[in-house]
Enzyme design. Structure first.
Site, PDB file in Angstrom:
ATOM      1  N   LYS A 150       0.765  -1.350   0.033  1.00 39.86           N
ATOM      2  CA  LYS A 150       0.006  -0.133  -0.096  1.00 39.86           C
ATOM      3  C   LYS A 150       0.767   1.284  -0.079  1.00 39.86           C
ATOM      4  O   LYS A 150       1.924   1.249   0.144  1.00 39.86           O
ATOM      5  CB  LYS A 150      -0.921  -0.062   1.051  1.00 39.86           C
ATOM      6  CG  LYS A 150      -1.869  -0.996   1.254  1.00 39.86           C
ATOM      7  CD  LYS A 150      -2.940  -1.170   2.420  1.00 39.86           C
ATOM      8  CE  LYS A 150      -3.822  -2.401   2.417  1.00 39.86           C
ATOM      9  NZ  LYS A 150      -4.880  -2.496   3.524  1.00 39.86           N
ATOM     10  N   TYR A 187     -12.053  -2.364  -3.753  1.00 38.70           N
ATOM     11  CA  TYR A 187     -12.718  -2.674  -2.473  1.00 38.70           C
ATOM     12  C   TYR A 187     -14.170  -2.404  -2.558  1.00 38.70           C
ATOM     13  O   TYR A 187     -14.630  -2.326  -1.551  1.00 38.70           O
ATOM     14  CB  TYR A 187     -12.051  -1.556  -1.480  1.00 38.70           C
ATOM     15  CG  TYR A 187     -10.844  -2.014  -0.974  1.00 38.70           C
ATOM     16  CD1 TYR A 187     -10.358  -3.072  -0.305  1.00 38.70           C
ATOM     17  CD2 TYR A 187      -9.632  -1.145  -1.107  1.00 38.70           C
ATOM     18  CE1 TYR A 187      -9.085  -3.548   0.335  1.00 38.70           C
ATOM     19  CE2 TYR A 187      -8.297  -1.357  -0.632  1.00 38.70           C
ATOM     20  CZ  TYR A 187      -7.972  -2.667   0.016  1.00 38.70           C
ATOM     21  OH  TYR A 187      -6.952  -2.939   0.677  1.00 38.70           O
ATOM     22  N   PHE A 200     -15.379   2.561   6.798  1.00 39.96           N
ATOM     23  CA  PHE A 200     -14.054   2.973   6.615  1.00 39.96           C
ATOM     24  C   PHE A 200     -13.947   2.957   4.859  1.00 39.96           C
ATOM     25  O   PHE A 200     -12.782   3.448   4.502  1.00 39.96           O
ATOM     26  CB  PHE A 200     -12.962   2.068   7.009  1.00 39.96           C
ATOM     27  CG  PHE A 200     -13.146   0.900   6.841  1.00 39.96           C
ATOM     28  CD1 PHE A 200     -12.645  -0.022   5.650  1.00 39.96           C
ATOM     29  CD2 PHE A 200     -13.849  -0.347   7.707  1.00 39.96           C
ATOM     30  CE1 PHE A 200     -12.838  -1.301   5.479  1.00 39.96           C
ATOM     31  CE2 PHE A 200     -14.009  -1.571   7.458  1.00 39.96           C
ATOM     32  CZ  PHE A 200     -13.315  -2.119   6.377  1.00 39.96           C
ATOM     33  N   THR A 255      -5.480  -7.567  10.489  1.00 39.01           N
ATOM     34  CA  THR A 255      -5.621  -6.303  10.036  1.00 39.01           C
ATOM     35  C   THR A 255      -5.295  -4.911  10.891  1.00 39.01           C
ATOM     36  O   THR A 255      -4.506  -4.192  10.422  1.00 39.01           O
ATOM     37  CB  THR A 255      -7.235  -5.951   9.704  1.00 39.01           C
ATOM     38  OG1 THR A 255      -7.429  -7.374   9.080  1.00 39.01           O
ATOM     39  CG2 THR A 255      -7.485  -4.845   8.823  1.00 39.01           C
ATOM     40  N   ASN A 305      -1.901  -0.088   7.041  1.00 47.41           N
ATOM     41  CA  ASN A 305      -1.227  -1.316   7.554  1.00 47.41           C
ATOM     42  C   ASN A 305      -0.399  -2.203   6.362  1.00 47.41           C
ATOM     43  O   ASN A 305      -0.277  -3.235   6.369  1.00 47.41           O
ATOM     44  CB  ASN A 305      -2.326  -2.369   8.130  1.00 47.41           C
ATOM     45  CG  ASN A 305      -3.419  -2.598   7.153  1.00 47.41           C
ATOM     46  OD1 ASN A 305      -3.522  -2.331   5.815  1.00 47.41           O
ATOM     47  ND2 ASN A 305      -4.454  -3.257   7.313  1.00 47.41           N
ATOM     48  N   HIS A 321      -1.784  -5.636   1.449  1.00 45.37           N
ATOM     49  CA  HIS A 321      -3.125  -6.409   1.126  1.00 45.37           C
ATOM     50  C   HIS A 321      -2.907  -7.723   0.748  1.00 45.37           C
ATOM     51  O   HIS A 321      -1.865  -7.997  -0.089  1.00 45.37           O
ATOM     52  CB  HIS A 321      -3.867  -5.501   0.054  1.00 45.37           C
ATOM     53  CG  HIS A 321      -5.057  -6.407  -0.543  1.00 45.37           C
ATOM     54  ND1 HIS A 321      -6.173  -6.271   0.200  1.00 45.37           N
ATOM     55  CD2 HIS A 321      -5.258  -7.370  -1.562  1.00 45.37           C
ATOM     56  CE1 HIS A 321      -7.121  -7.233  -0.397  1.00 45.37           C
ATOM     57  NE2 HIS A 321      -6.370  -7.830  -1.644  1.00 45.37           N
ATOM     58  N   GLU A 334      -9.520 -10.169  -7.899  1.00 44.95           N
ATOM     59  CA  GLU A 334      -8.613  -9.228  -7.505  1.00 44.95           C
ATOM     60  C   GLU A 334      -7.303  -9.593  -8.724  1.00 44.95           C
ATOM     61  O   GLU A 334      -6.552  -8.565  -9.137  1.00 44.95           O
ATOM     62  CB  GLU A 334      -8.072  -9.203  -6.278  1.00 44.95           C
ATOM     63  CG  GLU A 334      -8.931  -9.024  -5.270  1.00 44.95           C
ATOM     64  CD  GLU A 334      -8.555  -9.015  -3.981  1.00 44.95           C
ATOM     65  OE1 GLU A 334      -7.326  -9.690  -3.389  1.00 44.95           O
ATOM     66  OE2 GLU A 334      -9.231  -8.762  -2.996  1.00 44.95           O
TER      67      GLU A 334
HETATM   68  N1  UDP Z   1      -9.786  -1.034   7.394  1.00 46.13           N
HETATM   69  C1  UDP Z   1      -9.928   0.351   8.020  1.00 46.13           C
HETATM   70  N2  UDP Z   1     -10.669   0.104   9.168  1.00 46.13           N
HETATM   71  C2  UDP Z   1     -11.145  -1.089   9.587  1.00 46.13           C
HETATM   72  C3  UDP Z   1     -10.889  -2.282   8.875  1.00 46.13           C
HETATM   73  C4  UDP Z   1     -10.199  -2.118   7.785  1.00 46.13           C
HETATM   74  O1  UDP Z   1      -9.282   1.136   7.698  1.00 46.13           O
HETATM   75  O2  UDP Z   1     -11.920  -1.003  10.884  1.00 46.13           O
HETATM   76  C5  UDP Z   1      -8.986  -1.197   6.159  1.00 46.13           C
HETATM   77  C6  UDP Z   1      -7.654  -1.645   6.318  1.00 46.13           C
HETATM   78  O3  UDP Z   1      -6.497  -0.878   5.612  1.00 46.13           O
HETATM   79  C7  UDP Z   1      -7.767  -3.050   5.783  1.00 46.13           C
HETATM   80  C8  UDP Z   1      -8.832  -2.760   4.464  1.00 46.13           C
HETATM   81  O4  UDP Z   1      -9.670  -1.677   5.030  1.00 46.13           O
HETATM   82  O5  UDP Z   1      -6.649  -3.578   5.240  1.00 46.13           O
HETATM   83  C9  UDP Z   1      -9.664  -4.135   4.318  1.00 46.13           C
HETATM   84  O6  UDP Z   1     -10.185  -4.448   5.275  1.00 46.13           O
HETATM   85  P1  UDP Z   1     -10.373  -6.062   5.564  1.00 46.13           P
HETATM   86  O7  UDP Z   1     -11.265  -6.146   6.454  1.00 46.13           O
HETATM   87  O8  UDP Z   1     -10.588  -6.594   4.187  1.00 46.13           O
HETATM   88  O9  UDP Z   1      -8.810  -6.337   6.098  1.00 46.13           O
HETATM   89  P2  UDP Z   1      -7.545  -7.251   5.465  1.00 46.13           P
HETATM   90  O10 UDP Z   1      -8.203  -8.292   4.624  1.00 46.13           O
HETATM   91  O11 UDP Z   1      -6.781  -6.235   4.789  1.00 46.13           O
HETATM   92  O12 UDP Z   1      -6.817  -7.563   6.612  1.00 46.13           O
HETATM   93 MG    MG Z   2      -9.521  -8.224   3.090  1.00 40.70          MG
END
Ligand code: UDP
Ligand code: MG
Length: 137
Positions: free
Chosen positions: A9, A49, A57, A91, A112, A115, A126
């Site tokens: 990212k 997304y 978010f 996450t 974070n 992805h 994807e």
């Molecule tokens: N994210 C966020 N706030 C939240 C949860 C997720 O900003 O409470 C962001 C974070 O960058 C995350 C992305 O949204 O990686 C996608 O969320 P997901 O639940 O799919 O997490 P991931 O699969 O990336 O662990």
């Molecule tokens: Mg995810």
């Protein structure tokens, strides 16, 4: 053999850890079969997304994902979808296991670093989102 889509990212690119992230995958018996550095528009990020479109978010996340270059890659290996998720960590970096990418480098739950596709269905959406067949080898 399985394939997954990963993204370094904008925060990871800014922190100059592209090589560090690639190393963690390559050192875990995974092969990078597609790789490029690109800039997403807000619309690209919103489409990528789209599963999160109802989440609180969504707007902030897609703004962040389009604020600078990202590195997108396709990784191949045995059980690579779940193994990449393990190497990434949870996450929320405060919940990520020690030694994971997110525990080591992420600032907060949004910023974070990486992805990774969360299932075969996600990977099937994807991977072609970013790569044509001729870009994968
Ligand atoms: N994210 C966020 N706030 C939240 C949860 C997720 O900003 O409470 C962001 C974070 O960058 C995350 C992305 O949204 O990686 C996608 O969320 P997901 O639940 O799919 O997490 P991931 O699969 O990336 O662990
Ligand atoms: Mg995810």
């Amino acid at each position: 053999m399985e394939r997954t889509l990963s993204i370094i990212k904008p925060d990871g690119v800014k922190k100059n850890i592209i090589g560090e992230v690639l190393k963690r995958f390559e050192h875990n018996d995974m092969r990078i079969v597609g790789l490029k550095k690109i800039v997403l528009s807000k619309g690209d990020a919103r489409n990528f997304y789209i599963v999160h479109k109802e989440r609180p978010f969504y707007d902030s996340l897609t703004e962040f994902m389009s604020e600078g270059p990202v590195v997108v890659m396709v990784i191949e290996g045995e059980n690579v979808i779940s193994r990449v998720r393990e190497i990434m960590g949870a996450t929320n970096p405060t919940e990520a296991a020690p030694g994971t990418i997110r525990a080591d480098f992420a600032s907060d739950i949004e910023h974070n670093i990486v992805h990774g596709s969360d299932s075969g269905d996600s990977a099937s959406y994807e991977i072609p989102f970013f790569f044509s067949a001729m870009e994968l080898s």
